[in-house]
Design a protein around this motif. Structure first.
Motif, PDB file in Angstrom:
ATOM      1  N   PRO A   1       0.812  -1.230   0.000  1.00 51.24           N
ATOM      2  CA  PRO A   1       0.000   0.000   0.000  1.00 51.24           C
ATOM      3  C   PRO A   1       0.836   1.266   0.000  1.00 51.24           C
ATOM      4  N   LEU A   2       1.989   1.233   0.674  1.00 51.69           N
ATOM      5  CA  LEU A   2       2.838   2.425   0.723  1.00 51.69           C
ATOM      6  C   LEU A   2       3.311   2.816  -0.675  1.00 51.69           C
ATOM      7  N   PHE A   3       3.809   1.837  -1.433  1.00 46.61           N
ATOM      8  CA  PHE A   3       4.349   2.161  -2.758  1.00 46.61           C
ATOM      9  C   PHE A   3       3.259   2.264  -3.815  1.00 46.61           C
ATOM     10  N   TYR A   4       2.067   1.754  -3.545  1.00 47.64           N
ATOM     11  CA  TYR A   4       0.936   2.074  -4.420  1.00 47.64           C
ATOM     12  C   TYR A   4       0.631   3.572  -4.319  1.00 47.64           C
ATOM     13  N   ALA A   5       0.658   4.088  -3.099  1.00 46.22           N
ATOM     14  CA  ALA A   5       0.415   5.523  -2.904  1.00 46.22           C
ATOM     15  C   ALA A   5       1.528   6.354  -3.541  1.00 46.22           C
ATOM     16  N   VAL A   6       2.780   5.906  -3.408  1.00 45.34           N
ATOM     17  CA  VAL A   6       3.901   6.621  -4.037  1.00 45.34           C
ATOM     18  C   VAL A   6       3.728   6.642  -5.551  1.00 45.34           C
ATOM     19  N   GLY A   7       3.342   5.485  -6.127  1.00 47.89           N
ATOM     20  CA  GLY A   7       3.128   5.428  -7.570  1.00 47.89           C
ATOM     21  C   GLY A   7       2.020   6.354  -8.030  1.00 47.89           C
ATOM     22  N   ALA A   8       0.938   6.428  -7.268  1.00 48.71           N
ATOM     23  CA  ALA A   8      -0.161   7.326  -7.623  1.00 48.71           C
ATOM     24  C   ALA A   8       0.290   8.781  -7.576  1.00 48.71           C
TER      25      ALA A   8
END
Length: 516
Positions: A22-29
């Motif tokens: 979830p952390l890097f999904y948010a970073v990608g977004a």
């Protein structure tokens, strides 16, 4: 006590398994929202993924130092592995969190990668491919480290040397194990008509679903292979495909692979021998010189790429080689030009430089495209401004102020209450530096650097590199030496932002008002 240790270990492993995705999904977004083209978005996702892998590795190394030896795991492995149990436990404590954490990072950014690249590969297939490669790599590392720990000297050096040689020699088998392949002669027999293959086998990699346009030369004599993806063959014309094949054949014919790995093999062998012989400072000395060695190897790799380009251009035509390079740049959504430090840490020169070395004019549209700086788009609220409209820098200033406060209080109380002085350093310096200052510093450096990049400011700081400095502050609990890195970097950042001048000017203004 043992139960508490097991519970804590399970919690940390669970954190590695759950938090990165979830952390890097948010970073990608966040990266996709602030980048204006598919190429810059793909570049940002690649950088985020590399940053995530590095963060996971550093965190896993730290935890392995804290929890090793993990007695419950050693006890469980001892009936099966005997004397090898201690080495296997050390390796498992390190590599288990690495596998879970890197998988989380990969899956976290994959939906964004899937959208930007418009690929048909499902997340399930992507996870399977990643796990196959990661498990094979980690099992190889685990087996090697376990044997090195378990066997006596000088067999340790023999095992380490054999492992270094086995990796490039067995790479063709690894590629064929991880991907579906078939002989190129069965699908495109005409492409090999002008080539003397000798002991070089040429295979097609099935990679259309992932849209991977790539070719690679692997293996050592007498077992050498060239792999080319089916997506590349489908998107390039016959002349461009022949140029790419000629480039990969040149790597084998000019023995570029042994040249590339020779320096690393020699360095690794000498370093391992010095460590096993207990030469003073051998371990950290080897780590210190590893960075310049890698930059030297990157330089050698770039030279071999240009050499292979030259030979391929002579075999086909400079125009065919140049057009193939530009086409690969477009298909893989990579920048056509890299300058400065970015060009020094890559094993391939930029496409623009490679084409210029072939003597082929890139054309005005290619020059314009390659000279476009890969950076975030302007946000509406900073467009047209000459300086970043950001207050995140205030969070960066927290660290020097906290360090100065702790140093003052410790020095003030040292002559009166040495025990109290030590307690102040522990509580205010190390614990607050980890629990309070580190999150503030990490977020502030990342978002303020991003705001600077969005503005018209001439300075172009990397939000990831400065964010990594903030992450380093999380290890303040391990000792005050971290401050020797984070405080100077923070002060340098504030100086580059012009905030130290601002603070000095504001102070002088207040002094002047008091005098008046």
């Amino acid at each position: 006590m043992a139960g508490s240790s097991v519970t804590t270990g399970v919690l940390f492993v669970g954190a590695f398994a759950v938090l990165p995705a979830p952390l890097f999904y948010a970073v990608g977004a966040l990266l996709r929202r602030n980048r204006r083209t598919a190429t810059t978005q793909a570049t940002g996702i690649r950088k985020a993924r590399r940053f995530g892998y590095g963060l996971v590795l550093v965190s896993a190394l730290t935890l392995s130092v804290i929890f090793s030896p993990f007695e419950p795991l050693s006890t469980a492995l001892r009936p099966f592995l005997g004397d090898y149990a201690a080495g296997a436990e050390t390796v498992a404590v390190l590599l288990g969190p690495v596998l879970l954490g890197t998988l989380g990072v990969y899956l976290g950014v994959f939906p964004h990668w899937q959208s930007v690249r418009d690929i048909d590969q499902s997340m399930r297939d992507a996870a399977k491919s990643f796990l196959k490669a990661a498990l094979l790599f980690l099992l190889t590392v685990a087996l090697t480290l376990t044997l090195v720990v378990a066997v006596p000297w000088p067999m340790q050096l023999v095992v380490a040397t054999a492992a270094l040689l086995a990796v490039p020699a067995l790479m063709p088998a690894v590629v064929m194990l991880l991907a579906d392949t078939r002989p190129l002669a069965e699908t495109h027999p005409g492409l090999l008509a002008d080539f003397e293959t000798g002991d070089i086998s040429v295979h097609v990699l099935e990679a259309k679903s992932a849209k991977v346009a790539n070719a690679l030369a692997t293996g050592l004599p007498p077992w050498r292979h060239v792999f080319v993806s089916d997506y590349l063959l489908a998107e390039l014309d016959a002349e461009q495909s022949r140029a790419i094949l000629a480039h990969e054949f040149a790597h084998h014919q000019r023995y570029h692979i042994p040249v590339r790995i020779g320096g690393l093999f020699l360095y690794g062998t000498l370093w391992a021998g010095a460590v096993f012989l207990d030469v003073p400072y051998a371990l950290w000395g080897g780590v210190l010189f590893l960075v310049p060695l890698l930059f030297g190897l990157f330089w050698v790799a770039r030279r071999t790429e240009r050499d292979a380009d030259r030979i391929a251009a002579a075999r086909t035509s400079p125009e065919a080689m140049a057009s193939a390079l530009w086409r690969l740049t477009e298909l893989n959504l990579i920048s056509g030009n890299r300058g400065g430090f970015a060009s020094k840490r890559k094993n391939h020169p930029s496409t623009l430089r490679r084409v210029e070395a072939l003597g082929v004019p890139p054309g005005p549209e290619k020059v314009a495209e390659s000279e476009t700086v890969v950076r975030p788009a302007k946000r509406p609220w900073v467009t047209g401004q000459q300086s970043p409209d950001s207050s995140w820098w205030l969070g960066v200033a927290v660290l020097p102020l906290q360090a100065a406060l702790v140093a003052f209080l410790a020095a003030y109380n040292w002559t009166r209450e040495p025990a109290l002085s030590g307690l102040l350093v522990l509580l205010l310096g190390l614990l607050s530096g980890t629990l309070i200052v580190a999150p503030i510093l990490t977020a502030s450096l990342f978002f303020d650097a991003r705001a600077v990049r969005d503005s018209d400011d001439e300075w172009d700081p990397s939000s990831y590199r400065y964010g990594a400095v903030g992450v380093l502050q999380f290890f303040a609990f391990a000792g005050g030496l971290v401050y020797l890195v984070t405080v100077p970097v923070s002060l340098y950042y504030l100086w580059k932002r012009g905030k130290l001048d601002w603070l000095a000017t504001a102070h002088l203004r207040r002094v002047g008002e008091k005098i008046r």
